[in-house]
Design a protein around this motif. Structure first.
Motif, PDB file in Angstrom:
ATOM      1  N   GLU A 177      -3.308   6.536   7.713  1.00 14.07           N
ATOM      2  CA  GLU A 177      -3.815   7.343   7.052  1.00 14.07           C
ATOM      3  C   GLU A 177      -5.134   8.011   7.543  1.00 14.07           C
ATOM      4  OE1 GLU A 177      -3.956   5.294   3.466  1.00 14.07           O
ATOM      5  OE2 GLU A 177      -6.469   5.192   3.677  1.00 14.07           O
ATOM      6  N   LYS A 181      -3.804   0.032   8.862  1.00 17.57           N
ATOM      7  CA  LYS A 181      -3.817  -0.963   7.816  1.00 17.57           C
ATOM      8  C   LYS A 181      -2.394  -1.860   7.892  1.00 17.57           C
ATOM      9  CE  LYS A 181      -6.180   1.882   4.711  1.00 17.57           C
ATOM     10  NZ  LYS A 181      -6.460   2.255   3.161  1.00 17.57           N
ATOM     11  N   GLU A 215     -17.595   4.483  -1.333  1.00 17.27           N
ATOM     12  CA  GLU A 215     -16.462   3.799  -2.233  1.00 17.27           C
ATOM     13  C   GLU A 215     -17.150   3.451  -3.289  1.00 17.27           C
ATOM     14  OE1 GLU A 215     -14.308   1.072   0.556  1.00 17.27           O
ATOM     15  OE2 GLU A 215     -15.844   1.288   2.158  1.00 17.27           O
ATOM     16  N   ILE A 227     -11.624   8.799   6.393  1.00 12.25           N
ATOM     17  CA  ILE A 227     -12.597   9.807   5.805  1.00 12.25           C
ATOM     18  C   ILE A 227     -13.866   9.352   6.427  1.00 12.25           C
ATOM     19  CG2 ILE A 227     -13.941  10.148   3.734  1.00 12.25           C
ATOM     20  CD1 ILE A 227     -11.589   9.644   2.084  1.00 12.25           C
ATOM     21  N   SER A 251      -9.501  -6.344   4.086  1.00 12.03           N
ATOM     22  CA  SER A 251      -9.712  -5.621   5.141  1.00 12.03           C
ATOM     23  C   SER A 251      -9.296  -6.403   6.665  1.00 12.03           C
ATOM     24  CB  SER A 251     -11.349  -5.400   5.625  1.00 12.03           C
ATOM     25  OG  SER A 251     -11.776  -4.680   4.427  1.00 12.03           O
ATOM     26  N   GLU A 279      -6.933   1.955  -3.300  1.00 12.13           N
ATOM     27  CA  GLU A 279      -5.875   0.579  -3.624  1.00 12.13           C
ATOM     28  C   GLU A 279      -6.161  -0.172  -5.046  1.00 12.13           C
ATOM     29  OE1 GLU A 279      -6.365  -3.091  -1.619  1.00 12.13           O
ATOM     30  OE2 GLU A 279      -8.399  -2.966  -1.361  1.00 12.13           O
ATOM     31  N   LEU A 286     -15.649  -1.230   4.989  1.00 12.17           N
ATOM     32  CA  LEU A 286     -16.003  -2.559   4.454  1.00 12.17           C
ATOM     33  C   LEU A 286     -15.349  -3.750   4.967  1.00 12.17           C
ATOM     34  CD1 LEU A 286     -17.857  -3.407   2.022  1.00 12.17           C
ATOM     35  CD2 LEU A 286     -15.839  -2.929   0.677  1.00 12.17           C
ATOM     36  N   LYS A 336       0.947  -1.279  -0.065  1.00 16.73           N
ATOM     37  CA  LYS A 336       0.100   0.085  -0.099  1.00 16.73           C
ATOM     38  C   LYS A 336       0.943   1.362   0.006  1.00 16.73           C
ATOM     39  CE  LYS A 336      -4.055  -1.934   2.451  1.00 16.73           C
ATOM     40  NZ  LYS A 336      -4.703  -2.632   1.037  1.00 16.73           N
TER      41      LYS A 336
HETATM   42  N1  LIG Z   1      -8.584   6.468   4.501  1.00 15.26           N
HETATM   43  C1  LIG Z   1      -9.834   5.748   4.719  1.00 15.26           C
HETATM   44  N2  LIG Z   1     -10.975   6.314   5.232  1.00 15.26           N
HETATM   45  C2  LIG Z   1     -12.076   5.778   5.538  1.00 15.26           C
HETATM   46  N3  LIG Z   1     -12.113   4.466   5.308  1.00 15.26           N
HETATM   47  C3  LIG Z   1     -11.237   3.454   4.783  1.00 15.26           C
HETATM   48  C4  LIG Z   1      -9.924   4.358   4.446  1.00 15.26           C
HETATM   49  N4  LIG Z   1      -8.995   3.343   3.872  1.00 15.26           N
HETATM   50  C5  LIG Z   1      -9.671   2.124   4.119  1.00 15.26           C
HETATM   51  N5  LIG Z   1     -10.894   2.255   4.719  1.00 15.26           N
HETATM   52  C6  LIG Z   1     -12.005   1.315   4.603  1.00 15.26           C
HETATM   53  O1  LIG Z   1     -11.372  -0.076   4.954  1.00 15.26           O
HETATM   54  C7  LIG Z   1     -11.599  -0.730   3.884  1.00 15.26           C
HETATM   55  C8  LIG Z   1     -10.303  -1.821   3.572  1.00 15.26           C
HETATM   56  O2  LIG Z   1      -9.274  -0.842   3.233  1.00 15.26           O
HETATM   57  P1  LIG Z   1      -8.219  -1.161   2.044  1.00 15.26           P
HETATM   58  O3  LIG Z   1      -7.575  -0.013   2.147  1.00 15.26           O
HETATM   59  O4  LIG Z   1      -9.222  -1.461   0.895  1.00 15.26           O
HETATM   60  O5  LIG Z   1      -7.695  -2.598   2.421  1.00 15.26           O
HETATM   61  P2  LIG Z   1      -7.779  -3.996   1.765  1.00 15.26           P
HETATM   62  O6  LIG Z   1      -6.720  -4.172   0.979  1.00 15.26           O
HETATM   63  O7  LIG Z   1      -7.630  -4.777   3.172  1.00 15.26           O
HETATM   64  O8  LIG Z   1      -9.198  -4.250   1.092  1.00 15.26           O
HETATM   65  C9  LIG Z   1     -12.028   0.012   2.757  1.00 15.26           C
HETATM   66  O9  LIG Z   1     -12.897  -0.616   1.922  1.00 15.26           O
HETATM   67  C10 LIG Z   1     -12.860   1.035   3.544  1.00 15.26           C
HETATM   68  O10 LIG Z   1     -14.151   0.584   3.736  1.00 15.26           O
END
Ligand SMILES: Nc1ncnc2c1ncn2[C@@H]1O[C@H](COP(=O)(O)OP(=O)(O)O)[C@@H](O)[C@H]1O
Ligand SMILES: [Mg+2]
Length: 397
Positions: A225, A189, A233, A228, A196, A328, A260, A142
């Motif tokens: 980070e 993360k 999404e 939000i 997730s 991502e 999510l 990431k």
């Molecule tokens: N900066 C953020 N602000 C709010 N929610 C986030 C953010 N980054 C991730 N999320 C939430 O976390 C979920 C998983 O994060 P993500 O970066 O997509 O990791 P993964 O690779 O595990 O799917 C996202 O689908 C979203 O719902």
């Protein structure tokens, strides 16, 4: 003669089970007029199994039993194919099991989607479907992915990378750096996981430390980070290669919780459909101009990362500021994002054919590259000081 496609799935990853679902879905969708599919199950300790039960989803409730009645195999580079041998070898039995003309990995997560497995398959000398080693590796991390995208002016949220060594040595310095650079809520993360797993949102310092420590259970490196709060999404798939790539319809995956979750992604229905069963709005309810902006950014992201085949790019829209960010990339998306292509008028069979054609095209292009360089550097080469080096006019070290 039909092309033999080895579909590899499973592997040493937290998304092992999701990969089984994605792959078995795909196995039933290949164009059987053109392709013979050889399903290859990769165990969590990286052994390979073939056999008639390997493509049956109901067998995966008892993996030990499945392995016992399947054939363990190994792969050996052949002439324009990879040969499959029964393993361990038995003296008087037929050792050859089968062969494949192309490898099609349908694996998700660390150790398998991150270039490691793509490298192994490339060494078998057959075309490999999907992203190559470098795009898989960059797409999985990431932090590295965001850095490359940011450098190419693709909008991403700023993030901080933390490793467990620094955190254990000086917790306060790490927490202070996060506090100074990012505003709460903050999301933590693992740097290289998916689905997730290991993710938590922190609203204050106390929960920040908990989230960091939780995330370190899954990876030695994590990212922080800003989270939000008023988030929409949007996911969009891209199909193609560096020359020509097209974006699919956009979907809005719907979550029950703050983020999510794994549960939202894969356990929201009892239908064993993996990513295809996520609750979603497709097409997403967004303005046409937002949709077009996302689709253009998706293709740009695909090209910047030099992807190949089918990927899914996940976006975040901040409903307050209306800013759009790439969150991502999934270089082997759950269910290969077939449901998004179905919405765009391409059925699963044609999607798989297209991915194979792209892999064959890349192989042809690579065969045009000259990998040898004429040199006489080894002539008269010697290691300085060793016997025989005396008086040699060759290169010395
Ligand atoms: N900066 C953020 N602000 C709010 N929610 C986030 C953010 N980054 C991730 N999320 C939430 O976390 C979920 C998983 O994060 P993500 O970066 O997509 O990791 P993964 O690779 O595990 O799917 C996202 O689908 C979203 O719902
Ligand atoms: Mg995600």
């Amino acid at each position: 003669m039909k092309i033999k496609v080895g579909v590899f799935f499973g592997g040493n990853s937290v998304e092992h089970e999701i990969s089984v679902i994605s792959a078995l879905q795909a196995i039933n969708a290949f164009d059987t007029d053109k392709y013979d599919v050889v399903p290859v199950y990769v165990t969590k300790d990286n052994n390979y199994y073939c056999g008639e039960f390997i493509s049956k989803i109901e067998e995966y409730t008892d993996i030990k039993g499945l392995i016992n009645k399947s054939q363990r195999v190994i792969f050996v580079k052949g002439n324009r194919k990879a040969e499959i041998y029964k393993f361990p070898f038995k003296t008087f039995s037929n050792k050859m099991y089968d062969y494949i003309d192309i490898a099609f990995p349908i694996v998700h997560g660390t150790n398998v989607e991150d270039g490691t497995f793509q490298g192994f398959l490339s060494y078998l000398g057959v075309p490999v479907a999907g992203c190559d080693v470098i795009s898989s590796a960059v797409g999985m991390d990431k932090y590295v992915m965001k850095t490359v995208l940011k450098y190419n002016k693709i909008p991403v949220l700023d993030c901080i990378r933390i490793n467990s060594f620094d955190y254990e040595n000086n917790k306060k310095a790490v927490v202070d750096k996060i506090k100074e650079s990012l505003s709460f809520p903050i999301i933590i993360k693992p740097v290289n996981l998916g689905s997730s797993v290991g993710i938590k949102i922190a609203k204050d310092i106390q929960s920040l430390e908990n989230a960091i420590e939780y995330s370190f259970e899954f990876s030695k490196e994590i990212v922080a980070e800003h989270a939000i709060e008023n988030l929409k999404e949007i996911n969009c798939s891209v199909l193609g290669d560096y020359e020509s790539a097209e974006a699919s319809e956009c979907e809005e995956p719907l979550s029950k919780d703050e983020i999510l979750s794994y549960k939202d992604k894969y356990m929201s229905s009892s239908s064993n459909k993996g990513m295809a069963s996520v609750k979603r709005k497709c097409p997403a309810e967004i303005d046409d101009n937002v949709r077009e902006k996302i689709r253009l950014l998706a293709v740009d992201t695909f090209k910047v990362l030099r992807c190949n085949g089918v990927v899914r790019i996940d976006f975040m829209i901040d409903n307050e500021s209306q800013e759009i960010y790439v969150n991502e990339i999934n270089t082997i998306p759950g269910s290969l994002a077939f449901y998004l292509w179905k919405e765009s008028g391409i059925n699963y069979k044609d999607l798989l054919t297209k991915i194979i054609q792209l892999a064959l095209k890349r192989q042809r292009e690579q065969e045009e590259i000259n990998y040898s360089y004429d040199t006489d550097i080894l002539k008269g080469f010697s290691f300085g000081g060793s016997k025989g080096a005396k008086g040699s006019k060759g290169v010395k070290f």
